[in-house]
Scaffold this active site. Sequence first.
Site, PDB file in Angstrom:
ATOM      1  N   HIS A  16       0.828  -1.214   0.000  1.00  0.00           N
ATOM      2  CA  HIS A  16       0.000   0.000   0.000  1.00  0.00           C
ATOM      3  C   HIS A  16       0.859   1.260   0.000  1.00  0.00           C
ATOM      4  CE1 HIS A  16      -3.360  -2.614   0.746  1.00  0.00           C
ATOM      5  NE2 HIS A  16      -2.836  -3.045   1.882  1.00  0.00           N
ATOM      6  N   HIS A  45      -7.270  -4.690  -1.498  1.00  0.00           N
ATOM      7  CA  HIS A  45      -6.433  -5.887  -1.683  1.00  0.00           C
ATOM      8  C   HIS A  45      -6.952  -6.759  -2.803  1.00  0.00           C
ATOM      9  CE1 HIS A  45      -6.419  -4.740   2.574  1.00  0.00           C
ATOM     10  NE2 HIS A  45      -5.146  -4.995   2.523  1.00  0.00           N
TER      11      HIS A  45
END
Lengths: 332, 332
Positions: B56, B218
């Site tokens: 991330h 995700h």
Amino acid sequence: MKKFINKIEDIVTEVIDGLVLANPEILSHVPNTKVITRKNINKNKVAVISGGGSGHEPSHGGFVGIGMLDAAVFGEVFTSPGPDRIYDGIQAVVGKPGGLLLVKNYTGDTMNFAMAEQMAKDDGYNIETVIINDDIALVNSDSTTGKRGIIGTLFVQKIAGAAAESGLDLQEVKRIAQKAVDNTASFGISLSGSTVPANGKPGFIVPDGEMEVGLGNHGEPGLRREKQKSADESAEMIMKNIDQYLNLKKGDEVALIVNGLGGTPMMELNILARKAIKILQAKEVKIFKSFVGVYITAIDMAGFSFSVIRLDDELKKFLKAKVITSSLVGIE
Amino acid sequence: MKKFINKIEDIVTEVIDGLVLANPEILSHVPNTKVITRKNINKNKVAVISGGGSGHEPSHGGFVGIGMLDAAVFGEVFTSPGPDRIYDGIQAVVGKPGGLLLVKNYTGDTMNFAMAEQMAKDDGYNIETVIINDDIALVNSDSTTGKRGIIGTLFVQKIAGAAAESGLDLQEVKRIAQKAVDNTASFGISLSGSTVPANGKPGFIVPDGEMEVGLGNHGEPGLRREKQKSADESAEMIMKNIDQYLNLKKGDEVALIVNGLGGTPMMELNILARKAIKILQAKEVKIFKSFVGVYITAIDMAGFSFSVIRLDDELKKFLKAKVITSSLVGIE
């Protein structure tokens, strides 16, 4: 096409609108032009103006503000802005102390900025130009345009902008900008072409397992196609080229940019930065400052470039000077 | 795989190394851990700690520094860090005033942070936790975990970090962080899945001409798959959802994040920001500050998310307070 856009012909206008709407405290749009200026124009100092084709965001509009660019001129996607657009930018920000045009070395850009410079001079403006040609990939090629201008542009814009902000005169700002150019070397690699919206498909295809070495920012052909290397091997190859070009020596002080080209995320940029810094440290070259991020893109190209500038006290002073833009903020 | 990496098992270690090497004036790595702390640890104030799976970037390591996070704990790619790793982070930065854990609402994260909190309390540390659950896409779904934590995390980390920096005590910092959570709503869309390096191919495929609405960070399934919309239509749909959730009224003051998920370049983010801001302006909602860029990615996913926080004077004060991190810098 996997893009969030509206009409293709509105892209540049909407990019300009979005940038100014999101940063009203930093930026203004000059009505009926493709020019963004800093919010509070100061015509009592040398103005620094840059520009070029769109598709390289955040460059150049993201670097307009205090201590960097006074104006950015937007061309269409991957298309140089015409001389009229550039002259709009000159008229918006250049006062008595004159203006410096920072131009990336591409055939269209150098031609159009030269024409705009002449138009401005005919009208009594005091204008100088510095050509940025930091891409060393093609240094030994038979390209007649010479080295292209790529990510090292960021160093030149930052340093020239700070020099102008400090109150130096046009010849001094030009001298310092040229010194920045002369001490900068950049080199990039890509794993994919970029998709220009008007075309709807990538400008070139890099087969899986291969990479394009020495890429241009627009999907121009690179130096050569090679088997894909690991991050460390790629970083080593690039830093070797940069090192040879700049002839870096123990004790030299540099700044580094690790730039993503749009499709390569920060995860990979951090891994690449790690190796670039370790290589410089192993040579006992001192790193004054590292910039790791997305500064000059080629739309959605998967790829990256390194840029290194060798610094002296003067360049360091202007590189670290205060800057407030939408994509680069620094505190002295 | 079109990625610049070395060994897959070294990714997280190398991301940490790269981040700290590039930002030695801001960050430190705690030896033999997967924890990054701010350079000059200050145990005389409340410590703010966050973390989660890697992939991330720049989150969360890019937001460690003065006025924001004291420590970030790195899990493997898209994998929550285990309680031991989190406890390493607590031990590194928490002193007598205690520590606040900011945890995105995922099953693994909430479980592991809760276990670390218990370990720390057993050893005498004063620890509180705030769960961030800003993703309103699944608000009416039958998911048992509840709303996920996505890009609104940036607001909570910034505000809680500034509150801690100002010297407030742990209960106050917790109250303010929870207020930030309660006033934040986020929603995202993707045009592609992301390629986890260990898998070597995208986690899901979005067919051309379709988009995944209400995506997770995700590659978890989104709310629904729809025909791909234009940038403006996408922005309208998201802002309508956010507006309904927050019940925004004329005169309200908000901040906005337009976040790219890794594969969507700044060109598109600017176009999306333009529409988001125009929608808020049409409602006469005041925009205190807009953040347009790449803050919390899902590796190389093509997509974006909006996040809006409704502000009062207290939240505004901490949102604009001075911050010096590698990926967010602001001058008060």
